[in-house]
Design a protein around this motif. Structure first.
Motif, PDB file in Angstrom:
ATOM      1  N   HIS A  33       0.826  -1.206   0.000  1.00  0.00           N
ATOM      2  CA  HIS A  33       0.000   0.000   0.000  1.00  0.00           C
ATOM      3  C   HIS A  33       0.864   1.262   0.000  1.00  0.00           C
ATOM      4  O   HIS A  33       0.496   2.282  -0.580  1.00  0.00           O
TER       5      HIS A  33
ATOM      6  N   TYR B 187      -6.530   1.622   0.593  1.00  0.00           N
ATOM      7  CA  TYR B 187      -5.903   2.783  -0.037  1.00  0.00           C
ATOM      8  C   TYR B 187      -6.706   3.243  -1.249  1.00  0.00           C
ATOM      9  O   TYR B 187      -6.908   4.445  -1.447  1.00  0.00           O
TER      10      TYR B 187
ATOM     11  N   THR C  36       0.954   4.059  -3.048  1.00  0.00           N
ATOM     12  CA  THR C  36       0.779   5.489  -2.767  1.00  0.00           C
ATOM     13  C   THR C  36       1.823   6.312  -3.501  1.00  0.00           C
ATOM     14  O   THR C  36       1.500   7.336  -4.127  1.00  0.00           O
TER      15      THR C  36
ATOM     16  N   GLN D 126      -5.588  -5.885   1.142  1.00  0.00           N
ATOM     17  CA  GLN D 126      -4.555  -4.983   1.619  1.00  0.00           C
ATOM     18  C   GLN D 126      -4.507  -3.703   0.791  1.00  0.00           C
ATOM     19  O   GLN D 126      -4.095  -2.649   1.276  1.00  0.00           O
ATOM     20  N   ILE D 127      -4.921  -3.806  -0.467  1.00  0.00           N
ATOM     21  CA  ILE D 127      -4.852  -2.661  -1.373  1.00  0.00           C
ATOM     22  C   ILE D 127      -6.116  -1.805  -1.312  1.00  0.00           C
ATOM     23  O   ILE D 127      -6.053  -0.576  -1.411  1.00  0.00           O
TER      24      ILE D 127
END
Length: 284
Positions: free
Chosen positions: A135, A179, A139, A175-176
């Motif tokens: 993540h 974001y 970003t 997990q992604i």
């Protein structure tokens, strides 16, 4: 405890003369003592207790301890960084830059591959993304793409593929997603990429997202049945927008039966076949 005559009095200790004629540093235990008085005192060593023990330790033991300490200080970061470099999953990110990330089983980025010239330029400006969580790297990629004018459409495809059947692409997507949800101005589609598609992409040096989109557009029956139901209507619209006008020149190595492509049913491309054009000419 020992006895001695007070010679000097300091704030934290006193200097005392003992019966054997030596001077010692100590703490006076007798109350209201003054210089010249004989008192009871607690000797104070000039060296810490550990140092006294250290000096009495055999030199071989001391050398071994020093070596062990050096290994702990300098060796641990090295071994920690080399803990797991095996690739367990791949994440393809297509904005305008096309980038593929390799991840270990802790979902930390172990390697980064640029798949086009925009990605080459972008990665020159992004530092220290290896050994970072996915993540965090995502970003950096999004932020730098915006800063460098490489994300005018603010459309992104994120494809996930695991190295073996024991991998869990849904866990990686989870997990992604937090974001992605912080990008309200972006249109983002996520894809689960089967291993055979990733192999084709690797052989052709292409993004596995592009290969996957082409497979779905051409109605690869097995892939569509297994993976297309994981992609909702919004994701399909984003994929269609991103890849719909791109011509596919992929030399396929997936040996599977495919159903004929009907342009009117194609959700991922706007191309019209030559056969349909010729049929219209004859009818005229």
């Amino acid at each position: 405890m020992k006895k001695g005559i007070v010679m000097e009095i300091h704030r934290k200790y006193a200097i005392l003369l003992t019966k054997d004629g030596s001077f010692e540093k100590g703490i006076i235990l007798t109350e209201h003592a003054e210089r010249g008085d004989e008192v009871i005192f607690q000797p104070v060593s000039g060296r810490p207790r550990w140092r006294r023990y250290w000096d009495k330790t055999p030199i071989a033991v001391r050398l071994s301890a020093v070596v062990l300490l050096m290994l702990l200080i300098f060796g641990y970061p090295l071994f920690y960084g080399m803990g797991d470099t095996e690739t367990h999953a791949y994440v393809a990110i297509d904005i305008n830059p096309s980038i593929e990330l390799e991840l270990n089983d802790e979902l930390m980025v172990t390697d980064v591959n640029a798949l086009n010239s925009s990605a080459d330029k972008l990665l020159e400006e992004i530092n220290n993304i290896q050994d970072k969580p996915i993540h965090s790297v995502l970003t950096h990629i999004v932020d730098e793409s915006e800063n460098r004018g490489l994300a005018e459409q603010k459309t992104m495809i994120v494809g996930v593929s695991c190295e073996n059947q024991n991998g869990n692409p849904r866990e990686l997507i989870s997990q992604i997603n937090p974001y992605i949800e912080t990008l309200p101005d972006w249109d983002v589609a996520t894809l689960i990429i089967p291993e055979e598609v990733r192999e084709v992409a690797k052989n052709e040096n292409k993004s596995m997202n592009e290969v996957m989109a082409t497979e779905l557009a051409n109605r690869n029956v097995d892939i569509e049945r297994t993976h297309f139901d994981m992609t909702d209507a919004d994701d399909r619209a984003i994929i269609n927008f991103f890849y719909g006008e791109q011509e596919s020149d992929i030399n396929r190595s997936i040996k599977q039966e495919k159903t004929p492509l009907k342009p009117k049913d194609n959700e991922l491309t706007d191309d019209v076949s030559d056969d349909e054009d010729s049929g219209q000419d004859e009818s005229l």
